[in-house]
Every structure is written in structure tokens, then in C-alpha cells.
Design an enzyme around this catalytic site. Structure first.
Site, PDB file in Angstrom:
ATOM      1  N   GLU A  93       5.503   4.242  16.503  1.00 14.58           N
ATOM      2  CA  GLU A  93       4.665   2.562  16.429  1.00 14.58           C
ATOM      3  C   GLU A  93       5.409   1.571  16.137  1.00 14.58           C
ATOM      4  O   GLU A  93       6.567   1.858  15.492  1.00 14.58           O
ATOM      5  CB  GLU A  93       4.260   2.460  14.937  1.00 14.58           C
ATOM      6  CG  GLU A  93       2.803   3.979  15.878  1.00 14.58           C
ATOM      7  CD  GLU A  93       1.632   5.099  14.647  1.00 14.58           C
ATOM      8  OE1 GLU A  93       0.301   5.139  14.910  1.00 14.58           O
ATOM      9  OE2 GLU A  93       2.269   4.354  13.728  1.00 14.58           O
ATOM     10  N   CYS A 106       7.537  -5.725  13.191  1.00 15.12           N
ATOM     11  CA  CYS A 106       7.967  -4.559  12.911  1.00 15.12           C
ATOM     12  C   CYS A 106       8.450  -2.826  13.527  1.00 15.12           C
ATOM     13  O   CYS A 106       7.937  -2.777  13.589  1.00 15.12           O
ATOM     14  CB  CYS A 106       7.229  -3.966  11.536  1.00 15.12           C
ATOM     15  SG  CYS A 106       7.593  -2.663  10.467  1.00 15.12           S
ATOM     16  N   CYS A 113      11.482  10.263  10.507  1.00 19.66           N
ATOM     17  CA  CYS A 113      13.166   9.850   9.785  1.00 19.66           C
ATOM     18  C   CYS A 113      12.928  11.197   9.281  1.00 19.66           C
ATOM     19  O   CYS A 113      12.008  12.098   8.472  1.00 19.66           O
ATOM     20  CB  CYS A 113      11.759   9.099   8.843  1.00 19.66           C
ATOM     21  SG  CYS A 113      13.584   8.215   8.106  1.00 19.66           S
ATOM     22  N   CYS A 117      11.704  10.175   2.203  1.00 12.34           N
ATOM     23  CA  CYS A 117      10.456   9.927   1.239  1.00 12.34           C
ATOM     24  C   CYS A 117       9.111  10.273   0.263  1.00 12.34           C
ATOM     25  O   CYS A 117       8.629  10.398   1.873  1.00 12.34           O
ATOM     26  CB  CYS A 117      10.794   8.410   1.015  1.00 12.34           C
ATOM     27  SG  CYS A 117      12.720   7.734   1.055  1.00 12.34           S
ATOM     28  N   CYS A 120       6.344   8.382   1.764  1.00 18.50           N
ATOM     29  CA  CYS A 120       5.747   7.959   2.966  1.00 18.50           C
ATOM     30  C   CYS A 120       5.178   9.017   4.509  1.00 18.50           C
ATOM     31  O   CYS A 120       6.142   9.810   4.482  1.00 18.50           O
ATOM     32  CB  CYS A 120       7.989   7.190   3.239  1.00 18.50           C
ATOM     33  SG  CYS A 120       7.363   6.999   4.668  1.00 18.50           S
ATOM     34  N   CYS A 331       2.331  -1.160   4.793  1.00 25.16           N
ATOM     35  CA  CYS A 331       3.905  -0.045   4.490  1.00 25.16           C
ATOM     36  C   CYS A 331       3.521   1.310   4.065  1.00 25.16           C
ATOM     37  O   CYS A 331       2.283   1.639   3.628  1.00 25.16           O
ATOM     38  CB  CYS A 331       4.545  -0.951   4.030  1.00 25.16           C
ATOM     39  SG  CYS A 331       5.806  -0.401   2.861  1.00 25.16           S
TER      40      CYS A 331
HETATM   41  S1  SF4 Z   1      10.391   5.355   3.651  1.00 25.43           S
HETATM   42 FE1  SF4 Z   1       9.654   6.633   5.187  1.00 25.43          FE
HETATM   43  S2  SF4 Z   1      10.363   5.752   7.554  1.00 25.43           S
HETATM   44 FE2  SF4 Z   1      11.494   5.121   5.519  1.00 25.43          FE
HETATM   45  S3  SF4 Z   1      13.392   5.908   4.492  1.00 25.43           S
HETATM   46 FE3  SF4 Z   1      12.523   6.315   3.540  1.00 25.43          FE
HETATM   47  S4  SF4 Z   1      10.290   8.619   5.548  1.00 25.43           S
HETATM   48 FE4  SF4 Z   1      11.974   6.797   6.426  1.00 25.43          FE
END
Ligand code: SF4
Length: 353
Positions: A93, A106, A113, A117, A120, A331
């Protein structure tokens, strides 16, 4: 099956090598850059200043490697979320945010990923693949608003410094005179703080840097961001303090505000201490609620109070406006649920241990 070379996303020196291999005149590499990055061609046929023989040879072995978005969603606030197909069967995306004088894109740097985190959606989706420089730049090239863009941020899906070679290549093409000739001052790359690759970026590029901070305290950050186990904040700040930051080359910190977690006066004190001696700013970001998430968003009043306390102590702090929440483009909300994820077992790179 024989795979054709994808021209879009190659640097001038890579194109030189290809021309050499194909016994094309060496000036063809510059001409290719012109067609690829300065003119909006959609086929090798349109490269009319190349001899017919060269074009036939190129068509035999190469393809442009451009692809249009497969879906677009528009938010009430004008933000657009584009879906691109990449690789064998993955999707990513890209978010376009129009403004009065500023039109920001963006971009994603990976499919999913592996940083994990907790807050996220991309992190919860897991990792599937790295994007090539061509995949990254195709997001800039193939959206409807491509020619109106004023700013690019590497803050979409993925951790840019977990795919550093391709990210640096894409930045070289964006900022070189033979490429898009963008000013590096209009590009911002965000990282969780993978120190060795962050150093590579600082030394090889002039683009702005943003660090995903979210807490000044090790124990608290560790719970939210597994990267803290491998690259503690102490090391990140020590490294950042070795370089000169200024209005020209900006350093900023991203700070998502979680109610009752990272919004106290103790956090203000610790942030002020940590940022002492660094020319930087901090962007406070509203947390966007997600189903099944233990985190909750701070109230607007709380965010204003936190910002004011930082400002009073001499830290430049701003509240970032939320964009595209209704289409899950804000975000932390990017995730392409139908991607197949794979297990990654390279213990030298993973941060999820
Ligand atoms: S915020 Fe999300 S996209 Fe960014 S590094 Fe952490 S897990 Fe990965």
C-alpha cells in the site's frame, strides 16, 4: 523461464553495465535514464532517439517494469490509498496526502515488516518480501498525482533499513541529476533505529531522517518494539550525536501517544534529557485504534498538554495531523491482509527474538 531485465529502478552505473553487456554505445545509458526517469514513457518503443537495432535488442532482453495500481480508495479528507501488486503474488500500500502547498507520498519499502512493533498493523502482519528499488519508485511514478508530488516519506509498510541496498538505490535515482533530480530536503526516511544501516544512510544520503521513538525508557520501548533488544536507544542516540543536524538536514523523532503509557511528566523529563545537545524536533502522533489492540489513544487535550510541556522546555514539538483514518491509511494501519507471509530465520537480522 528466462526472466527479462527490469530497466525501471536501475542506476546509471547499472545501466552502463547492461549497455556494455549488450554491446550498445555507452551513451545509451544516459539516454535510457532520460527516458526512464524524466519522460513518462510506457514502452521501449517510445525511446525514439535510440537506433531501431538498439530498441529491438532492448526489447528482446529487457522490459520497463512499470505497473499501475490495482485499487485506489479515497478518504473523506482527500487522502488516497493505492494498492500495488508486486513480485509473484504480493501487494503493498502507498498513501497520497494532498495539501495546500504540499503533496506528500508515503511509500512502502517491504511487503509486510519483520520488526514486530506491537502497535502497528504491518508489524502484526509479518514479513513476506523486500521491495526492489523499481518497486519503490514505481509507487512514485505510477500514481495519478505523480507529477504534483512535493514530498516523499519512507513511512509506509516495512522498515527501510531492513532493505537498505534497495532503499539507498531508490534514493540515488530520486536525487541524482540523471534521475528524478529531487532535492533530498524533500525526502524523509523513517527507521526504528537499526544502527549500522542508519549510519550507512546518514553517510551516503542527504535526505532527512526520522526515528520511531515512542518511549524514552528502555523497559517500556522493549515491550512495544523488539528492535530495542538489539539496538538500545542509548546506542541510537550516541550515534546520532556524532553527526551535524540542521534545518537543512533535519532529524526528527516520531512519538505515537498511548493513553496511560507514554504520556506522563516523567516521559517529558526523560525526552528532554535524551534530546539535549541534538538539533531535532519531535512529532506527536495520534494512535489509531485497531481491533484486538491493548493500546488506547490519548485525548487531544492530553496531546496538546504534552506538546506544550516539551515546547516550554525548549524541545520543538508538533502534533501531526491524522490523515485517511476512514480508509485505514493513517499511521500504523497499513496492512495487506491477503499477503502470504514467510518465516524469516536469519538471526543476524531479525529483531523479533
Ligand atoms: S512501525 Fe510497523 S512498519 Fe514500522 S518498523 Fe514497526 S512494525 Fe515495521
Amino acid at each position: 523461464m528466462y526472466k527479462k531485465i527490469q530497466l525501471f529502478g536501475l542506476t546509471l552505473s547499472e545501466l552502463h553495465c547492461i549497455c556494455k553487456d549488450m554491446r550498445l554505445p555507452s551513451f545509451t545509458a544516459r539516454q535510457l535514464c532520460d527516458w526512464l526517469y524524466k519522460k513518462r514513457i510506457t514502452s521501449i518503443d517510445e525511446m525514439t532517439n535510440l537506433s531501431l537495432k538498439s530498441r529491438v535488442l532492448l526489447q528482446e532482453h529487457c522490459e520497463l517494469g512499470l505497473s499501475n495500481p490495482i485499487k485506489v480508495q479515497q478518504s473523506q479528507d482527500g487522502t488516497k490509498k493505492y494498492l500495488f501488486s508486486v513480485g509473484e503474488d504480493h501487494t503493498i500500500e502507498t498513501v497520497y496526502m494532498p495539501g495546500k502547498d504540499r503533496h506528500t507520498l508515503c511509500v512502502s519499502s517491504q511487503v509486510g515488516c519483520r520488526m514486530g512493533c506491537q502497535f502497528c498493523a504491518t508489524g502484526q502482519q509479518g514479513f513476506a518480501d523486500n521491495l526492489t528499488a523499481g518497486d519503490i519508485l514505481n509507487q512514485v511514478r505510477s500514481i495519478q498525482e505523480s507529477e504534483q508530488l512535493t514530498n516523499i516519506v519512507y513511512m509506509g509498510m516495512g522498515e527501510p533499513f531492513d532493505n537498505t541496498d534497495e532503499v539507498l538505490k531508490s534514493l540515488e535515482i530520486l536525487t541524482s541529476d540523471w534521475g528524478y533530480a529531487w532535492s533530498p530536503r524533500r525526502i524523509n526516511v523513517s527507521t526504528v533505529g537499526i544502527v549500522p544501516d542508519m549510519v550507512r544512510f546518514i553517510e551516503q544520503s542527504q535526505c532527512h531522517l526520522a526515528i520511531s521513538l515512542h518511549s524514552p525508557f528502555d523497559y517500556e520501548r522493549q515491550k512495544m518494539m523488539p528492535v530495542q533488544n538489539k539496538y538500545p536507544l542509548k546506542e541510537v542516540f550516541k550515534t546520532l550525536k556524532n553527526y551535524n543536524w540542521s534545518q537543512q538536514r533535519r532529524l526528527s523523532f516520531e512519538y505515537i501517544m498511548f493513553a496511560g503509557i507514554n504520556d506522563t511528566s516523567l516521559h517529558v523529563d526523560a525526552l528532554c534529557k535524551q534530546m539535549k545537545g541534538l538539533f531535532c524536533r519531535i512529532n506527536l502522533i495520534k494512535f489509531h485504534d485497531q481491533p484486538g489492540q491493548e493500546f488506547q489513544a490519548c485525548t487531544e487535550d492530553k496531546m496538546i498538554d504534552f506538546r506544550d510541556k516539551l515546547n516550554d522546555r525548549g524541545i520543538i514539538a508538533t502534533i501531526r495531523q491524522s490523515r485517511g483514518e476512514d480508509i485505514l491509511a493513517a499511521c500504523g494501519l497499513l496492512a495487506t491482509l491477503h499477503n502470504k507471509t514467510v518465516t524469516y530465520d536469519d538471526s543476524t537480522r531479525t529483531c523479533q527474538s
